[in-house]
Design an enzyme around this catalytic site. Sequence first.
Site, mmCIF file in Angstrom:
data_model
loop_
_atom_site.group_PDB
_atom_site.id
_atom_site.type_symbol
_atom_site.label_atom_id
_atom_site.label_comp_id
_atom_site.label_asym_id
_atom_site.label_seq_id
_atom_site.Cartn_x
_atom_site.Cartn_y
_atom_site.Cartn_z
ATOM 1 N N ASP A 1 -5.391 14.860 18.919
ATOM 2 C CA ASP A 1 -5.715 16.095 19.625
ATOM 3 C C ASP A 1 -6.852 16.791 18.873
ATOM 4 O OD1 ASP A 1 -4.407 16.791 17.326
ATOM 5 O OD2 ASP A 1 -2.790 17.901 18.311
ATOM 6 N N ASP A 2 -7.182 18.003 19.271
ATOM 7 C CA ASP A 2 -8.314 18.681 18.637
ATOM 8 C C ASP A 2 -7.880 19.432 17.388
ATOM 9 O OD1 ASP A 2 -10.269 17.736 20.327
ATOM 10 O OD2 ASP A 2 -9.708 19.182 21.859
#
Length: 661
Positions: free
Chosen positions: A529-530
């Site tokens: 994910d970020d």
Amino acid sequence: MASTYPPLAKGAHVDSMDKYKSMYERSMKDPEGFWGDFAADFHWNKKWDTGDDFHKYNFDLDKGGIHVSWFNGAETNVSYNCLDRHVKAGDGDRVCFFWEGNDEGVESVTTYKQLLDQVCQIANFMKSQGVGKGDEVTIYMPMIPELPATMLACARLGVVFSVVFAGFSAESLAGRISDSSPKMVVTCSAVKRGAKHIELKKIVDEALAILDGEEQVHVPRVLVYDHKASGVAREAIHASLVEGRDVWWQDVIGDQPTECEVEWVGAEDPLFKLYTSGSTGKPKGVVHTTAGYMLGSAATFKYVFDYKPEDVYWCTADCGWITGHSYVTFGPLLMGAKQVLFEGVPTYPTAGRCWEAVDKYNVTIFYTAPTAIRTLMACGDEHVTKHKRTSLRILGTVGEPINPEAWRWYHEVVGNSKAAIVDTWWQTETGAHMITPLPGATPVKPGSATLPFFGVEPALLDDKGNEVEGVGQGYLVIKRPWPSMMRTVANDHHRFEQTYFSGYKGYFFTGDAARRDEDGYFWILGRVDDVINVSGHRIGTAEVESALVGHHVCAEAAVVPVDHPIKGQAIYAFVTLMNGFEYPPEESVRKELVAQVRKAIGPIATPDVIHWAPGLPKTRSGKIMRRVLRKIASNEEDQLGDISTLADPGVVQVLIGLRGK
Ligand code: 6R9
């Protein structure tokens, strides 16, 4: 294939793969029996319900809301189990903390009875201020014994505490206070970390000033510990004390009685919350509850570190992170361990600091992060070999994937090839170790976290959400609840369900990817994910981007991770300036943007690179193609892949031209 190292801990609690397998099987088939047996060593004011009532859960959003509960019906208290239990058993004189201050020679020793007395005094003061069960307290303190003592005082009263790492900025602290509405904030005059002085009380003042305008936040009481060893004198801070709000710890705690009845709380009553970065928006308050967390942190401490009463344990993590919760405050104290509590940094005053302290206290179990290992490795072997280190028998690592080179150095140089290495994979959300070797059982391979802990059932999913069987890689998910898992996001159960359970129905999604090899060993590949993992600390790209655009010169920002030899990953920011700026702008603009991020989040979120971007690579629908930015950031523009879907493919060449400008 990676070479394997045989297990090294002799006479371990779990001393063979057969024993591991049979215990693991039992934990899967009979969770009530497995965890119930372990729980029998702890004190319960009321026993748990048995049979179907023992443990309940739903992991599938199609079947209603996500909920998990363990030890239903039971009542206990974590503070009682960490302290009173040992003192009542006659171990009051046992050392709990060998505190090693930032500067050499600044030290103290605390016993279990002394800690219990102090915890009762803090709890009594809190009570006198009207702080009680279900209320919240925010803790913003350095690594002094008063920090875990305050956590335990809260636990004693059923007060939900939230520790904010004392390296976060005033704005970050304000955000966390605002989300919690604490009745009290506990802080410290100042701290010296390495050669730097940080005035914590001032940061708390700034945070509360930011919140001044917010109506819903009532003004909490502020308890300030006068930390003499910080080098900042009480007199220098005294004038900042706000009448009716702030009070010196030393003026109010010492006179309190050293006895304080514990508040028995339910198994599923919240114990603490801890904010952590996610891929979107503001950090979320991960909520852990009482019984499951207590047993998870204690069981992993016992088995993963093969803890025995004669051990001296040292975890270098700060209590501001989950590692400091589970493996400084709770796991070790629950098991009655003697531990080193360290205020400083591993390189101050020299790179030999840790090994000198290992010899001084005869540390047998040492737990740190790969970034610290790589930092010390770069300083040269002589800082290590100067010291004996013969007491060390278990070396742990946590926070990010460890590269095999650092793993071997840790094993061969630090551990003299005699200590067992445990590479422990887990998260703020999981509360305790999830995938990890057991030092007396599991043959290890450098870089692999190996096999699941008892009660943990991991799986890998492909893009379609199907389980990858056998050898392969995919998204790392967990198939069933374990006792120490988070129960919700503070004030936002919907966010909890969406973040962890909406991607793959029926599974808890970790945010990591992993590979499984032919022996069934897991190799963690990192976040998908970020979230950027900087020196083992999670920083959301969205948070850094929002800090950057908070500056008036910044029109848009896109932040990506880039590999870094010491930190693991570093923050790389592409910044588009407001109309009218030329590229590259004056150097002062870069400095201001970096300062802005430090102010909004804290020094740990400092971008390593600001890359000027007159335009960002976007799809026709306006989505930034981070994949392209990652390649540019890592100097791999020969591997950009298909960029024909970009609204303006020309921006890529412009960006490459501005590298290093
Ligand atoms: C305990 C802690 C969690 C994230 C996690 C993963 C990374 C942690 C690791 C590891 C590879 C290990 N991580 N331990 N990656 N090997 N042994 O660090 O919690 O701060 O919440 O971070 O850290 O990416 O998802 P937290």
